[in-house]
Design a protein around this motif. Sequence first.
Motif, PDB file in Angstrom:
ATOM      1  N   SER A 183       0.832  -1.199   0.000  1.00 45.00           N
ATOM      2  CA  SER A 183       0.000   0.000   0.000  1.00 45.00           C
ATOM      3  C   SER A 183       0.871   1.255   0.000  1.00 45.00           C
ATOM      4  N   ILE A 184       0.510   2.230  -0.845  1.00 42.89           N
ATOM      5  CA  ILE A 184       1.172   3.532  -0.830  1.00 42.89           C
ATOM      6  C   ILE A 184       0.173   4.506  -0.205  1.00 42.89           C
ATOM      7  N   SER A 185       0.310   4.659   1.103  1.00 44.91           N
ATOM      8  CA  SER A 185      -0.659   5.441   1.872  1.00 44.91           C
ATOM      9  C   SER A 185      -0.032   5.836   3.198  1.00 44.91           C
ATOM     10  N   ASP A 186      -0.762   6.652   3.939  1.00 46.86           N
ATOM     11  CA  ASP A 186      -0.300   7.083   5.262  1.00 46.86           C
ATOM     12  C   ASP A 186      -0.867   6.211   6.368  1.00 46.86           C
ATOM     13  N   ARG A 187      -1.245   4.978   6.040  1.00 45.00           N
ATOM     14  CA  ARG A 187      -1.872   4.099   7.023  1.00 45.00           C
ATOM     15  C   ARG A 187      -0.921   3.630   8.105  1.00 45.00           C
ATOM     16  N   GLY A 188       0.367   3.621   7.833  1.00 44.85           N
ATOM     17  CA  GLY A 188       1.335   3.118   8.802  1.00 44.85           C
ATOM     18  C   GLY A 188       1.456   1.606   8.737  1.00 44.85           C
ATOM     19  N   GLY A 189       2.447   1.067   9.423  1.00 46.54           N
ATOM     20  CA  GLY A 189       2.686  -0.361   9.423  1.00 46.54           C
ATOM     21  C   GLY A 189       3.639  -0.782   8.327  1.00 46.54           C
ATOM     22  N   ALA A 190       4.065  -2.039   8.393  1.00 46.66           N
ATOM     23  CA  ALA A 190       5.100  -2.535   7.488  1.00 46.66           C
ATOM     24  C   ALA A 190       4.641  -2.652   6.050  1.00 46.66           C
ATOM     25  N   THR A 191       3.316  -2.712   5.794  1.00 48.98           N
ATOM     26  CA  THR A 191       2.847  -2.866   4.421  1.00 48.98           C
ATOM     27  C   THR A 191       2.355  -1.562   3.809  1.00 48.98           C
ATOM     28  N   SER A 192       2.632  -0.453   4.456  1.00 52.00           N
ATOM     29  CA  SER A 192       2.260   0.852   3.902  1.00 52.00           C
ATOM     30  C   SER A 192       3.482   1.757   3.845  1.00 52.00           C
ATOM     31  N   ILE A 193       3.666   2.412   2.706  1.00 50.06           N
ATOM     32  CA  ILE A 193       4.709   3.415   2.529  1.00 50.06           C
ATOM     33  C   ILE A 193       4.011   4.741   2.268  1.00 50.06           C
ATOM     34  N   ALA A 194       4.382   5.780   2.992  1.00 46.53           N
ATOM     35  CA  ALA A 194       3.765   7.085   2.807  1.00 46.53           C
ATOM     36  C   ALA A 194       4.015   7.586   1.383  1.00 46.53           C
ATOM     37  N   PRO A 195       3.018   8.219   0.755  1.00 39.03           N
ATOM     38  CA  PRO A 195       3.193   8.698  -0.617  1.00 39.03           C
ATOM     39  C   PRO A 195       4.422   9.579  -0.816  1.00 39.03           C
ATOM     40  N   ALA A 196       4.710  10.460   0.121  1.00 42.80           N
ATOM     41  CA  ALA A 196       5.887  11.333  -0.032  1.00 42.80           C
ATOM     42  C   ALA A 196       7.173  10.522   0.003  1.00 42.80           C
ATOM     43  N   THR A 197       7.216   9.501   0.855  1.00 41.60           N
ATOM     44  CA  THR A 197       8.395   8.642   0.923  1.00 41.60           C
ATOM     45  C   THR A 197       8.548   7.844  -0.360  1.00 41.60           C
ATOM     46  N   PHE A 198       7.431   7.315  -0.857  1.00 39.35           N
ATOM     47  CA  PHE A 198       7.473   6.562  -2.109  1.00 39.35           C
ATOM     48  C   PHE A 198       7.980   7.441  -3.248  1.00 39.35           C
ATOM     49  N   ALA A 199       7.483   8.664  -3.335  1.00 38.55           N
ATOM     50  CA  ALA A 199       7.927   9.571  -4.392  1.00 38.55           C
ATOM     51  C   ALA A 199       9.423   9.833  -4.283  1.00 38.55           C
ATOM     52  N   ALA A 200       9.922   9.959  -3.055  1.00 32.70           N
ATOM     53  CA  ALA A 200      11.357  10.174  -2.861  1.00 32.70           C
ATOM     54  C   ALA A 200      12.162   8.937  -3.252  1.00 32.70           C
ATOM     55  N   GLN A 201      11.631   7.740  -2.960  1.00 31.80           N
ATOM     56  CA  GLN A 201      12.319   6.507  -3.369  1.00 31.80           C
ATOM     57  C   GLN A 201      12.398   6.405  -4.884  1.00 31.80           C
ATOM     58  N   MET A 202      11.320   6.747  -5.577  1.00 36.02           N
ATOM     59  CA  MET A 202      11.325   6.702  -7.040  1.00 36.02           C
ATOM     60  C   MET A 202      12.270   7.759  -7.612  1.00 36.02           C
ATOM     61  N   ALA A 203      12.260   8.947  -7.036  1.00 39.98           N
ATOM     62  CA  ALA A 203      13.161  10.004  -7.511  1.00 39.98           C
ATOM     63  C   ALA A 203      14.611   9.594  -7.332  1.00 39.98           C
ATOM     64  N   ALA A 204      14.920   8.911  -6.239  1.00 40.23           N
ATOM     65  CA  ALA A 204      16.299   8.466  -6.005  1.00 40.23           C
ATOM     66  C   ALA A 204      16.742   7.463  -7.065  1.00 40.23           C
ATOM     67  N   ILE A 205      15.840   6.575  -7.485  1.00 39.99           N
ATOM     68  CA  ILE A 205      16.171   5.629  -8.558  1.00 39.99           C
ATOM     69  C   ILE A 205      16.497   6.389  -9.841  1.00 39.99           C
ATOM     70  N   ALA A 206      15.629   7.356 -10.178  1.00 38.42           N
ATOM     71  CA  ALA A 206      15.849   8.134 -11.394  1.00 38.42           C
ATOM     72  C   ALA A 206      17.164   8.921 -11.324  1.00 38.42           C
ATOM     73  N   GLU A 207      17.424   9.521 -10.183  1.00 39.14           N
ATOM     74  CA  GLU A 207      18.642  10.325 -10.031  1.00 39.14           C
ATOM     75  C   GLU A 207      19.894   9.462 -10.098  1.00 39.14           C
ATOM     76  N   ALA A 208      19.802   8.222  -9.587  1.00 39.39           N
ATOM     77  CA  ALA A 208      20.954   7.322  -9.592  1.00 39.39           C
ATOM     78  C   ALA A 208      21.207   6.731 -10.975  1.00 39.39           C
ATOM     79  N   GLY A 209      20.233   6.841 -11.856  1.00 41.70           N
ATOM     80  CA  GLY A 209      20.390   6.280 -13.198  1.00 41.70           C
ATOM     81  C   GLY A 209      20.336   4.769 -13.237  1.00 41.70           C
TER      82      GLY A 209
END
Length: 261
Positions: free
Chosen positions: A13-39
């Motif tokens: 889940s990409i949400s602010d629900r909390g817990g191990a199966t949820s990633i906050a949308p802002a964190t997810f966006a940062a993870q994706m941006a890091a992949i793009a930036e790293a090439g």
Amino acid sequence: MGGPVVDILMYHSISDRGGATSIAPATFAAQMAAIAEAGVPVITLDDYLAAKDGRGTLAPHSVILTFDDGFQDFADAAWPVMAKHGFKPIVYLPTAYIGREEGWRGIAEPPRKLMGWGTIRALAAEGVQFGSHTVSHPDLDALPEDARGAELERSKAVIEDRLGRSIRHFAPPYGIAGPEVRTAIATLYKTSVGTRLGQAGLGDDSHDLPRLEMFYFTDIARWRAHLAGRGAAYLAARKGLRAIKSAVAKPWQGIASGAGR
């Protein structure tokens, strides 16, 4: 690990629900941006199989994006971010719950909504891949052979009928798939991903592929370090902790299985 290394990222889940199966949308966006930036290139499981079979080549380090369960927040929060970067993910669907709330063991409270078939078809047209996550999200190891076969076959058939395309990839619920189950999966699907923590190489069993639980990489500096090839010590430490947890807990307890819903 010799040869190309593939990080198969595991999300739910990409949400602010909390817990191990949820990633906050802002964190997810940062993870994706890091992949793009790293090439680091984002590839598909079919790209991985082509390289494994000698029909293609991979970069020294690449990423595959996987999502279990097909929650509605994939369409609302995850896909717009990935589409912006040109990333193509795969989503594993438990077909009995499409368009409904999650209803399997260990669900979040309140239950989360899954995407409906209309949304899934629209996403498929935009380039999202889909795979099977069974019909009813059971522990496949606990089922008799006929019931296990029905879960594997019917989910594949339903998704193929709804989307009009071959379904080649599978993820067992809770990451549970013993040798007999993996053999049954291999008769119907080209790959199967679980919750075993690690990076994949071309020598890995295509029906027992490890993944990286992205709950472990919500610290973006740590995620950037991993993408830069400086994350071996952290990953080894996480593997050690997971081994300890699995030795003392039932398969569905703790972070190791919470990640595999």
